[in-house]
Design an enzyme around this catalytic site. Structure first.
Site, mmCIF file in Angstrom:
data_model
loop_
_atom_site.group_PDB
_atom_site.id
_atom_site.type_symbol
_atom_site.label_atom_id
_atom_site.label_comp_id
_atom_site.label_asym_id
_atom_site.label_seq_id
_atom_site.Cartn_x
_atom_site.Cartn_y
_atom_site.Cartn_z
ATOM 1 N N HIS A 189 46.437 -3.679 73.945
ATOM 2 C CA HIS A 189 47.872 -3.710 73.628
ATOM 3 C C HIS A 189 48.348 -2.432 72.944
ATOM 4 C CE1 HIS A 189 46.555 -5.217 69.557
ATOM 5 N NE2 HIS A 189 47.601 -4.503 69.174
ATOM 6 N N ASP A 196 41.453 -7.900 75.185
ATOM 7 C CA ASP A 196 42.253 -6.911 74.461
ATOM 8 C C ASP A 196 41.441 -5.676 74.082
ATOM 9 O OD1 ASP A 196 44.548 -5.853 73.451
ATOM 10 O OD2 ASP A 196 44.576 -7.014 71.604
ATOM 11 N N SER A 222 45.530 -1.838 64.457
ATOM 12 C CA SER A 222 45.025 -2.373 65.724
ATOM 13 C C SER A 222 44.184 -1.334 66.457
ATOM 14 C CB SER A 222 46.188 -2.790 66.616
ATOM 15 O OG SER A 222 46.814 -3.944 66.119
ATOM 16 N N LEU A 250 28.315 -20.697 82.758
ATOM 17 C CA LEU A 250 27.189 -21.615 82.881
ATOM 18 C C LEU A 250 27.304 -22.454 84.146
ATOM 19 C CD1 LEU A 250 26.840 -22.972 79.229
ATOM 20 C CD2 LEU A 250 25.138 -21.625 80.469
#
Length: 462
Positions: free
Chosen positions: A124, A154, A229, A284
């Site tokens: 982002h 992200d 971030s 799985l």
């Protein structure tokens, strides 16, 4: 004189009468008590308050070395995106204006992970960027190349070219980090470069309400603010344990907790982007039975036919307790472990089967079924046989259609999507992402499909 003695006698007589009357009326004995405060005896105990212990421990932890080793490897990321602003009057009057072009600038942080200039950040932070600029801690600036992104986790991978070896932060095993362990958040909040804050790990495997992608965050109380971030979360040895991603706040500023993508997930995403150009998702081959919220672990529902889980001997009703000796108490922890693995790898799955602990070695399969949430359809990768049959190299088969617009046009289960907005579809994951990025934004979406008779059809809808 006689008069004086008479008055005295009368006084004495009156006193005697008064005393006698009092004794007759109040014959009970009156006692007045006085309380005296005795000094409280104090005893010296061999006890240190927990607060003092915490302060003493905090003072004994040396965070300076970790800060010194990492601050030069965290960079400032500036992304520039060219946007188009359309005048509503042009639309109303039918003017064919291309709109006004303008630049939108965003900032964040990134972490150098190799001497030759590979940098990891959040997707982002650079999403939609037409130009990415990296500023090192020594103020040197570089243009960055985007290597690849993974929107679901992200994570984005960048590369800069430098004439010198760059400082970098080595990866740690995020499974080994413990709740209560000290960590540092390093980044560039509010464009303040080289900022370090400290805290402890508050929780692991945290799933956030409203976040449909990452369900296995590391939660800390280290202060993280806008601009952090993509920055580093490191342990006291200066090793990377996470990529700072989100904060829990109603104001947009730090109010107590922050969240990071675990380093094991970030490293696996980076390796996939470098080797395959896209993330390889491992599964799985089970469906989850969420009917009982009181159990600790993850209860298996149905098993996919031919999956590694079925072949290993796992059964419906088994409760997964561990993955490779890592305790599993909820689905987000299971998903976090699988996200850090690749298809084809073997993992030891410990399950509780009617009170008995059983461990099975399971070969992970590649995820080939994806959901477009906006269009409400389930998509599956094509087999090699199907690709050969229709002479195509990619595409996504519709397994389930829950969209009224597609129903209206007669698009059915079994149709194969080959193009979205005139761009070829590589696989089911590619199709789901392309649809969700386009559908519902006001613009029509164009799809090309191969119907059940092998004929190509094209549709446009909003």
């Amino acid at each position: 004189m006689k008069k004086l003695f008479g008055l005295l006698g009368m006084a004495i007589l009156g006193g005697a009468i008064t005393l006698g009357g009092y004794k007759m009326l109040f014959n009970e004995e009156v006692i007045v008590e006085r309380t005296i405060s005795e000094p409280v005896e104090t005893i010296t105990a061999n006890y240190n308050p927990a607060l003092n212990k915490a302060k003493s421990f905090a003072n004994s932890v040396d965070l300076t070395i970790a800060a010194e080793n990492t601050v030069h490897a965290v960079v400032h990321v500036k992304n520039t995106a060219v946007r188009t602003q359309t005048n509503p009057a042009d639309i109303f009057f039918g003017n064919r204006s291309n709109g006004r072009k303008y630049e939108q600038v965003g900032t964040g942080s990134g972490v150098i992970i190799s001497q030759d200039g590979y940098i990891v950040t959040n997707n982002h932070v650079i999403d939609g960027a037409t130009e990415i600029e990296i500023t090192l801690n020594n103020r040197q600036k570089y243009k960055a190349k985007l290597i690849g992104t993974d929107k679901d986790n992200d994570i984005a991978l960048l590369k800069i070219d430098s004439d010198v070896d760059l400082p970098y932060i080595p990866f740690a095993n995020s499974d080994n980090i413990k709740i209560g362990e000290w960590v540092l958040a390093v980044g560039n909040p509010y464009n303040l470069t080289s900022t370090v804050t400290a805290g402890i790990v508050s929780a692991k495997g945290r799933d956030l309400e409203g976040n449909s992608a990452i369900d296995s965050f590391i939660q800390t109380d280290a202060a993280v603010n806008p601009g952090n971030s993509g920055g580093a979360l490191v342990n006291t040895r200066g090793e990377l344990v996470g990529i700072n991603t989100a904060i829990s706040s109603k104001t947009g500023s730090f109010v107590g907790y922050s969240f990071a993508v675990p380093s094991n997930i970030a490293k696996k995403v980076i390796d996939d982007l470098l080797e395959f150009g896209a993330v390889q998702e491992a599964i799985l081959g089970i469906n989850i039975d969420g009917s009982d919220n009181n159990i600790e672990g993850v209860k298996i529902g149905d098993l996919s036919k031919g999956s590694g889980a079925e072949k290993s001997g796992l059964k419906s009703g088994d409760v997964i307790k561990k993955v490779n000796n890592v305790k599993i108490s909820k689905f987000s922890e299971l998903r976090g472990q699988l996200t850090a693995k690749r298809p084809g790898e073997f993992v030891d799955i410990t399950v509780d089967r009617e009170g008995e602990l059983i461990t099975k070695s399971v070969k992970l399969s590649k995820k080939d079924v994806y959901v477009s949430k906006d269009l409400n359809i389930l998509l599956k990768d094509l087999t090699k046989k199907e690709q050969k049959k229709y002479s195509i190299s990619g595409g996504a088969k519709i397994l389930r259609n829950g969209n009224k617009s597609l129903d209206y046009y007669g698009v059915k289960e079994g149709y194969i999507i080959t193009e979205i907005n005139k761009k070829p579809v590589l696989n089911a994951s590619d199709a789901a992402k392309a649809i969700d990025a386009s559908y519902g934004n006001g613009n029509p979406i164009y799809i090309e499909v191969i119907n059940l008779e092998g004929e190509r059809e094209r549709y446009a809808f909003r």
